[in-house]
Design a protein around this motif. Structure first.
Motif, PDB file in Angstrom:
ATOM      1  N   UNK A 146      29.989  54.155  39.014  1.00 29.10           N
ATOM      2  CA  UNK A 146      29.250  54.181  40.275  1.00 29.10           C
ATOM      3  C   UNK A 146      28.416  52.923  40.450  1.00 29.10           C
ATOM      4  N   UNK A 147      28.445  52.381  41.657  1.00 25.56           N
ATOM      5  CA  UNK A 147      27.697  51.162  41.941  1.00 25.56           C
ATOM      6  C   UNK A 147      26.838  51.371  43.180  1.00 25.56           C
ATOM      7  N   UNK A 148      25.724  50.679  43.234  1.00 31.27           N
ATOM      8  CA  UNK A 148      24.884  50.703  44.419  1.00 31.27           C
ATOM      9  C   UNK A 148      24.111  51.998  44.571  1.00 31.27           C
ATOM     10  N   UNK A 194      24.420  62.072  47.773  1.00 25.47           N
ATOM     11  CA  UNK A 194      24.482  61.814  46.337  1.00 25.47           C
ATOM     12  C   UNK A 194      25.710  61.047  45.893  1.00 25.47           C
ATOM     13  N   UNK A 195      26.577  60.661  46.835  1.00 23.86           N
ATOM     14  CA  UNK A 195      27.778  59.918  46.485  1.00 23.86           C
ATOM     15  C   UNK A 195      27.468  58.457  46.212  1.00 23.86           C
ATOM     16  N   UNK A 196      28.163  57.904  45.242  1.00 23.43           N
ATOM     17  CA  UNK A 196      28.160  56.466  45.003  1.00 23.43           C
ATOM     18  C   UNK A 196      29.613  56.014  45.046  1.00 23.43           C
ATOM     19  N   UNK A 233      30.490  61.171  41.966  1.00 27.52           N
ATOM     20  CA  UNK A 233      29.288  61.988  41.897  1.00 27.52           C
ATOM     21  C   UNK A 233      29.036  62.310  40.428  1.00 27.52           C
ATOM     22  N   UNK A 234      27.857  61.975  39.937  1.00 29.40           N
ATOM     23  CA  UNK A 234      27.471  62.331  38.576  1.00 29.40           C
ATOM     24  C   UNK A 234      26.755  63.674  38.641  1.00 29.40           C
ATOM     25  N   UNK A 286      32.607  63.535  39.036  1.00 33.53           N
ATOM     26  CA  UNK A 286      33.763  63.785  39.886  1.00 33.53           C
ATOM     27  C   UNK A 286      34.127  62.478  40.575  1.00 33.53           C
ATOM     28  N   UNK A 287      35.417  62.232  40.709  1.00 39.60           N
ATOM     29  CA  UNK A 287      35.920  61.035  41.371  1.00 39.60           C
ATOM     30  C   UNK A 287      36.786  61.489  42.533  1.00 39.60           C
ATOM     31  N   UNK A 288      36.659  60.840  43.672  1.00 37.23           N
ATOM     32  CA  UNK A 288      37.507  61.235  44.775  1.00 37.23           C
ATOM     33  C   UNK A 288      37.482  60.268  45.936  1.00 37.23           C
ATOM     34  N   UNK A 289      38.217  60.656  46.961  1.00 37.83           N
ATOM     35  CA  UNK A 289      38.242  59.895  48.203  1.00 37.83           C
ATOM     36  C   UNK A 289      38.821  60.781  49.285  1.00 37.83           C
ATOM     37  N   UNK A 290      38.278  60.663  50.458  1.00 40.64           N
ATOM     38  CA  UNK A 290      38.795  61.413  51.592  1.00 40.64           C
ATOM     39  C   UNK A 290      38.894  60.520  52.804  1.00 40.64           C
TER      40      UNK A 290
END
Length: 129
Positions: free
Chosen positions: A47-49, A55-57, A65-66, A73-77
């Protein structure tokens, strides 16, 4: 029906026709280091920034999301684009992946699918199944 979508309307998205099975193969290859170099694959998962309001990075295009226990969790929509939307989520600790697609989707479809996918992946987290 895909013949009315102009391919350049959102870069390559306008030309993409896929299934959950295709996206499972793609996302597994991406996260498994078969698409990018090992360095970029590692960086993509960090996660950056600053975090968004939810809560998403981001880690090079993926939402991360940590969770309270240190797992993540890792994802994309994306979407809706011409009524279509998709969500991909992966929970590395349980090696669980959830992919949702909707055709003829409304403006709220992305949020609805994302919510369903997040709930399912958190069920994997809670039960370990």
């Amino acid at each position: 029906v895909t013949n009315f979508v102009f391919p350049a309307m959102a870069w390559s998205v306008g030309s993409l026709v896929s299934t959950t099975q295709d996206l499972t193969i793609w996302f597994s290859a991406l996260l498994g280091g078969k698409v990018l170099s090992p360095k970029l694959t590692s960086e993509m998962k960090i996660p950056k920034g600053p975090a968004s309001a939810s809560g998403l990075k981001y880690g090079l295009g993926l939402e991360i999301v940590t969770l309270n226990d240190g797992s993540f969790l890792i994802g994309h929509g994306g979407g809706p684009l011409m009524g279509n939307t998709a969500t991909m989520l992966y929970y590395p600790k349980a090696q669980a992946m959830v992919i949702t697609l909707a055709n003829g989707a409304s403006a709220n479809a992305g949020a609805t699918l994302g919510s369903l996918a997040w709930k399912r992946i958190l069920m994997y987290r809670a039960t370990g199944q």
